[in-house]
Design a protein around this motif. Structure first.
Motif, PDB file in Angstrom:
ATOM      1  N   MET A 171       0.828  -1.214   0.000  1.00 11.33           N
ATOM      2  CA  MET A 171       0.000   0.000   0.000  1.00 11.33           C
ATOM      3  C   MET A 171       0.858   1.259   0.000  1.00 11.33           C
ATOM      4  O   MET A 171       0.586   2.208  -0.735  1.00 11.33           O
ATOM      5  CB  MET A 171      -0.950   0.004   1.199  1.00 11.33           C
ATOM      6  CG  MET A 171      -2.038  -1.064   1.130  1.00 11.33           C
ATOM      7  SD  MET A 171      -3.084  -0.920  -0.346  1.00 11.33           S
ATOM      8  CE  MET A 171      -2.502  -2.322  -1.312  1.00 11.33           C
ATOM      9  N   VAL A 172       1.930   1.257   0.791  1.00  6.81           N
ATOM     10  CA  VAL A 172       2.830   2.419   0.813  1.00  6.81           C
ATOM     11  C   VAL A 172       3.514   2.578  -0.538  1.00  6.81           C
ATOM     12  O   VAL A 172       3.627   3.692  -1.064  1.00  6.81           O
ATOM     13  CB  VAL A 172       3.856   2.303   1.957  1.00  6.81           C
ATOM     14  CG1 VAL A 172       4.925   3.386   1.852  1.00  6.81           C
ATOM     15  CG2 VAL A 172       3.156   2.385   3.300  1.00  6.81           C
ATOM     16  N   ASP A 173       3.958   1.471  -1.135  1.00  8.23           N
ATOM     17  CA  ASP A 173       4.567   1.534  -2.470  1.00  8.23           C
ATOM     18  C   ASP A 173       3.608   2.156  -3.480  1.00  8.23           C
ATOM     19  O   ASP A 173       3.999   3.009  -4.283  1.00  8.23           O
ATOM     20  CB  ASP A 173       4.971   0.140  -2.953  1.00  8.23           C
ATOM     21  CG  ASP A 173       6.209  -0.409  -2.264  1.00  8.23           C
ATOM     22  OD1 ASP A 173       6.878   0.355  -1.535  1.00  8.23           O
ATOM     23  OD2 ASP A 173       6.492  -1.610  -2.457  1.00  8.23           O
ATOM     24  N   GLU A 174       2.361   1.742  -3.450  1.00 11.44           N
ATOM     25  CA  GLU A 174       1.370   2.271  -4.398  1.00 11.44           C
ATOM     26  C   GLU A 174       1.084   3.748  -4.156  1.00 11.44           C
ATOM     27  O   GLU A 174       0.908   4.510  -5.097  1.00 11.44           O
ATOM     28  CB  GLU A 174       0.078   1.454  -4.335  1.00 11.44           C
ATOM     29  CG  GLU A 174       0.188   0.127  -5.024  1.00 11.44           C
ATOM     30  CD  GLU A 174       0.623   0.260  -6.478  1.00 11.44           C
ATOM     31  OE1 GLU A 174      -0.020   1.018  -7.241  1.00 11.44           O
ATOM     32  OE2 GLU A 174       1.614  -0.376  -6.849  1.00 11.44           O
ATOM     33  N   ILE A 175       1.045   4.145  -2.899  1.00 14.46           N
ATOM     34  CA  ILE A 175       0.831   5.562  -2.583  1.00 14.46           C
ATOM     35  C   ILE A 175       1.991   6.395  -3.101  1.00 14.46           C
ATOM     36  O   ILE A 175       1.800   7.444  -3.721  1.00 14.46           O
ATOM     37  CB  ILE A 175       0.644   5.761  -1.062  1.00 14.46           C
ATOM     38  CG1 ILE A 175      -0.683   5.149  -0.621  1.00 14.46           C
ATOM     39  CG2 ILE A 175       0.726   7.238  -0.682  1.00 14.46           C
ATOM     40  CD1 ILE A 175      -0.833   4.998   0.878  1.00 14.46           C
ATOM     41  N   LYS A 216       4.278   5.629  -5.481  1.00 11.06           N
ATOM     42  CA  LYS A 216       4.455   5.568  -6.939  1.00 11.06           C
ATOM     43  C   LYS A 216       3.283   6.196  -7.687  1.00 11.06           C
ATOM     44  O   LYS A 216       3.480   6.804  -8.732  1.00 11.06           O
ATOM     45  CB  LYS A 216       4.636   4.121  -7.390  1.00 11.06           C
ATOM     46  CG  LYS A 216       5.914   3.498  -6.886  1.00 11.06           C
ATOM     47  CD  LYS A 216       5.991   2.040  -7.267  1.00 11.06           C
ATOM     48  CE  LYS A 216       7.199   1.381  -6.645  1.00 11.06           C
ATOM     49  NZ  LYS A 216       7.210  -0.067  -6.857  1.00 11.06           N
ATOM     50  N   GLY A 217       2.084   6.021  -7.186  1.00  9.00           N
ATOM     51  CA  GLY A 217       0.907   6.587  -7.837  1.00  9.00           C
ATOM     52  C   GLY A 217       0.632   6.034  -9.224  1.00  9.00           C
ATOM     53  O   GLY A 217       0.101   6.726 -10.084  1.00  9.00           O
ATOM     54  N   ASN A 218       0.969   4.781  -9.462  1.00  8.95           N
ATOM     55  CA  ASN A 218       0.787   4.178 -10.792  1.00  8.95           C
ATOM     56  C   ASN A 218      -0.636   3.717 -11.085  1.00  8.95           C
ATOM     57  O   ASN A 218      -0.947   3.421 -12.235  1.00  8.95           O
ATOM     58  CB  ASN A 218       1.729   2.981 -10.955  1.00  8.95           C
ATOM     59  CG  ASN A 218       3.171   3.402 -11.036  1.00  8.95           C
ATOM     60  OD1 ASN A 218       3.487   4.517 -11.429  1.00  8.95           O
ATOM     61  ND2 ASN A 218       4.069   2.511 -10.657  1.00  8.95           N
ATOM     62  N   HIS A 219      -1.469   3.643 -10.087  1.00  7.35           N
ATOM     63  CA  HIS A 219      -2.809   3.084 -10.299  1.00  7.35           C
ATOM     64  C   HIS A 219      -3.891   4.020  -9.748  1.00  7.35           C
ATOM     65  O   HIS A 219      -4.769   3.600  -9.016  1.00  7.35           O
ATOM     66  CB  HIS A 219      -2.907   1.699  -9.656  1.00  7.35           C
ATOM     67  CG  HIS A 219      -1.947   0.726 -10.263  1.00  7.35           C
ATOM     68  ND1 HIS A 219      -0.698   0.508  -9.744  1.00  7.35           N
ATOM     69  CD2 HIS A 219      -2.046  -0.044 -11.360  1.00  7.35           C
ATOM     70  CE1 HIS A 219      -0.068  -0.370 -10.499  1.00  7.35           C
ATOM     71  NE2 HIS A 219      -0.867  -0.729 -11.485  1.00  7.35           N
ATOM     72  N   ILE A 220      -3.805   5.267 -10.132  1.00  6.02           N
ATOM     73  CA  ILE A 220      -4.784   6.255  -9.689  1.00  6.02           C
ATOM     74  C   ILE A 220      -6.154   5.893 -10.251  1.00  6.02           C
ATOM     75  O   ILE A 220      -6.304   5.604 -11.434  1.00  6.02           O
ATOM     76  CB  ILE A 220      -4.380   7.674 -10.141  1.00  6.02           C
ATOM     77  CG1 ILE A 220      -2.964   8.014  -9.652  1.00  6.02           C
ATOM     78  CG2 ILE A 220      -5.412   8.711  -9.698  1.00  6.02           C
ATOM     79  CD1 ILE A 220      -2.799   8.071  -8.159  1.00  6.02           C
TER      80      ILE A 220
END
Length: 73
Positions: A54-58, A60-64
């Motif tokens: 979850m932190v990685d996704e936040i 990186k923002g790759n899946h907005i």
């Protein structure tokens, strides 16, 4: 807490299996909305690896505005 994957009428109902006492591996599989399993045939992730994902996704923002799922390798 663990929740199993249930198969009914030939369809798999996705239920996340989370392991509160699971080990932190730092590795996970990023998936979309479709049900997948890892190489062991499981859909499981530790709380620690879920938090990392979850932190990685936040960051990186790759899946907005997209739905994603994660599971342990």
């Amino acid at each position: 807490m663990k929740i199993a994957v249930v198969v009914a009428n030939g369809k798999a109902a996705r239920k996340i299996i989370s392991e509160a006492d699971g080990i932190r591996t730092g590795e996970y599989i990023l998936a979309g909305e479709e049900f997948i399993v890892n190489s062991k045939g499981e859909s499981v992730i530790s709380y620690a690896d879920y938090a990392i994902a979850m932190v990685d996704e936040i960051e990186k923002g790759n899946h907005i505005r997209q739905r994603i799922s994660v599971l342990g390798k």
